[in-house]
Structures are given as structure tokens and as C-alpha cells.
Design an enzyme around this catalytic site. Structure first.
Site, PDB file in Angstrom:
ATOM      1  N   ASP A  82       4.723  -2.953  -4.375  1.00 52.13           N
ATOM      2  CA  ASP A  82       4.373  -1.641  -3.845  1.00 52.13           C
ATOM      3  C   ASP A  82       5.673  -0.922  -3.502  1.00 52.13           C
ATOM      4  OD1 ASP A  82       2.830   0.441  -2.414  1.00 52.13           O
ATOM      5  OD2 ASP A  82       3.671  -0.514  -0.628  1.00 52.13           O
ATOM      6  N   ASP A  84       6.088   2.462  -1.330  1.00 53.49           N
ATOM      7  CA  ASP A  84       6.227   3.095  -0.028  1.00 53.49           C
ATOM      8  C   ASP A  84       6.174   2.092   1.114  1.00 53.49           C
ATOM      9  OD1 ASP A  84       6.263   5.417  -1.488  1.00 53.49           O
ATOM     10  OD2 ASP A  84       4.219   6.017  -0.978  1.00 53.49           O
TER      11      ASP A  84
END
Length: 329
Positions: A82, A84
């Protein structure tokens, strides 16, 4: 609010839209994946980062690990990160919006909203669907009618201006360990796939899965293909890419900070919670997933991030908006 209208139909048709978004993202990722990735721009040692599971848990355990991880030479394995708050502090789409404002793509009112959302995101440390959807809607309206190549070129500049210094060295080292083991490493994010691809390339990663915005003859239409690559859609994208690449998901690893990514983390044999929010931390502990946190204490100091952001996060976001406005006057 508009976000509530988005959430309701998404529940009714999540599967079909998630699959469409995931397959579109996987196709875009494979097309843009780099065969000869440049050397990573960030190379830092972090004594707190341990990529060998036999070393990651130094306390005595009744059961020995079957093998070091990641396993060198395992071409059926890959890693999915991922973006962010996992690889990068804050949200890529907000940094991108700030860069577009600097180039007069939109007005100060929209920048203030971006700044507040970014400040809230950094303070809360979790993804709010309403904020994220609002940001995506704004971004789509801003880029509508612009050429893809134009936004890609601008994205390169924005990475240098706002994103490069926000990469977590600890997570970056984990990704490098997979690369050193001969495995492919992919970013998986709700950010636009073009932005995500730029970040992946600049970090020397294989490529990126991201939200696919529709374009016709190289011009953005202002619509998405499927839905944003968020939650279940991320899992569908990883599943589609793994099938296309011939990967064994049980031998793959995934890393995220958000409970929204539990579907993606649950797909793989080696899930990691990185800088986890409260719900993901609880889930990870209940399922014996490994955790890494680079935000607090000695590790936060190691990566150059203040342990206590507090009100300063909000002040920083507002100050950024004011400073940019003054420079334009």
C-alpha cells in the site's frame, strides 16, 4: 454529501465494480511495469528493519521459522505495498493536488480543502472514505480534458517537490529486501495509476496498481474505469495481477497501514501491518500477523519523523496553503 451517494450504490454493486477496477488496474500495471528499473533514489540503513523472519522476532519461540523471508530466487512470490501512510507519509493524491494548484490547475479554495484533508489524514492516521472520495472527485474534475502525457510529466515534478522526502525509510528497506531476493514489488493504491507508477519507478520498484481514470485518444474524460482502487478493489487487482504473472499468493507478501486493506492482506501468505490504524492492529494481533511501526519512539526518530504530530499537523497543512497563496500574490 456526495460521498454518501457514492457509498450506498457501492455496497449494492461492489463485486462487479471492484472486479472491473481490479482487472483494469492489473492490465495498466503490466503495461507500464519497468523491465529495467533504475537504481533506487533512497538507500538508507535502518537497524530496526528486519526482513528475515528468523531475526525479526529475536525472543525465543517454541517453533522455528521454516526459512528466511523473503526467499531468494522464489519467482512465484512477489510483494504488494500500500502507498499512503505505508510507503509514504500522508496521501499521494493530496500531494498531487497541491502540485496542480501550484501550476494553477485550480483555485485557492480547492487547495484549502486539500490542505485540510491532508492534515486530517496525517493526524488521524486512517483513511476516511468521505475525504478520499471528495479528493478523487475533485481530482477527476481537475484533470478532465488534459492529456495523460501532460499529467505524467507534471507528476514527475510533483514527486520531487512534495513526495520524495516523505518516503518511510523503514518500509522502503522492506521493499528493497524483496527486490534483492529477486522478487517483483508492486505498489497498490487508490491514487491514480499514473501517479503510482511514477512513484514506483522513482523508488526502483516493479510497477504499480492504482485507480484507472478513463482516457480517449490520450485525453482524460473525467470518469473512472470501475471504481477507485480501494478496499475490495485492491484485493481484486492483486488477484488479477497474480493470475497474469503466475504468482502463488500463499508465497507472496502484502503490507498496509489500513484496516480497509484487510481483504488484500488476507489474500497472501505473509501479511504485514505497517504503521497500522487501531482496527488493523487489533486484527493483525488476533491473526498473528507481523507488525512494523515507524511513527513513534526510537524508530520515529530513526526515520526523522516527530513522534508527536498533534496540532502541528493541522497547522502545517494550513501554513502550506497560506504560503503558496502568498507566493502567487
Amino acid at each position: 454529501m456526495a460521498a454518501l451517494g457514492w457509498l450506498t450504490p457501492r455496497r449494492r454493486s461492489a463485486t462487479a465494480r471492484s472486479v472491473l477496477a481490479g482487472e483494469a488496474s492489473a492490465e495498466a500495471a503490466r503495461k507500464s511495469a519497468l523491465t529495467d528499473a533504475p537504481d533506487p533514489e533512497i538507500v538508507e540503513d535502518d537497524e530496526n528493519v528486519q526482513v528475515n523472519t528468523a531475526q525479526a522476532e529475536p525472543e525465543p519461540a517454541p517453533e522455528a521459522e521454516p526459512a528466511p523471508f523473503p526467499v531468494a530466487g522464489d519467482d512465484l512470490a512477489a510483494a504488494f505495498f500500500d502507498l499512503d501512510n505505508t510507503v509514504m507519509q500522508g496521501a499521494a493524491i493530496f500531494h498531487f493536488g497541491r502540485g496542480l494548484y501550484k501550476r494553477e490547475f485550480f483555485q485557492r479554495r480547492e487547495l484549502a480543502r486539500f490542505a485540510w484533508q491532508q492534515a486530517w489524514f496525517r493526524l488521524a492516521g486512517v483513511e476516511d472514505p468521505e475525504h478520499m472520495q471528495d479528493a478523487r472527485d475533485s481530482a477527476l474534475s481537475i484533470v478532465k480534458g488534459h492529456r495523460v502525457c501532460e499529467l505524467m510529466a507534471i507528476g514527475e515534478e510533483i514527486y520531487d517537490e512534495y513526495m520524495a522526502e516523505r518516503i518511510w525509510p523503514g518500509t522502503r528497506a522492506l521493499a528493497q529486501a524483496h527486490l534483492d531476493a529477486g522478487q517483483k514489488v508492486w505498489l497498490v493504491t487508490a491514487a491514480p495509476v499514473e501517479t503510482a507508477t511514477i512513484i514506483a519507478r522513482r523508488l526502483g520498484l516493479t510497477g504499480a496498481l492504482g485507480t484507472v481514470a478513463e482516457s480517449v485518444d490520450g485525453v482524460y474524460t473525467g470518469r473512472l474505469v470501475g471504481e477507485p482502487l480501494h478496499g475490495p478493489a485492491k484485493a481484486e487487482a492483486v488477484r488479477a495481477l497474480a493470475a497474469a504473472e503466475g504468482l502463488d499468493l500463499e508465497r507472496c507478501a502484502a503490507y498496509s497501514d489500513s484496516h480497509n486493506d484487510i481483504p488484500m492482506l488476507s489474500l497472501v501468505g505473509h501479511p504485514y501491518a505497517i504503521n497500522p490504524d487501531t482496527k488493523l492492529r487489533k486484527h493483525a494481533r488476533a491473526n498473528d500477523w507481523r507488525l512494523r511501526d515507524y511513527r513513534t519512539g526510537r524508530k520515529a526518530v530513526k526515520v526523522g519523523v516527530p513522534a508527536a504530530a498533534g496540532v502541528g499537523a493541522i497547522a502545517g497543512g494550513a501554513a502550506a496553503a497560506i504560503a503558496l497563496h502568498r507566493r502567487r500574490r
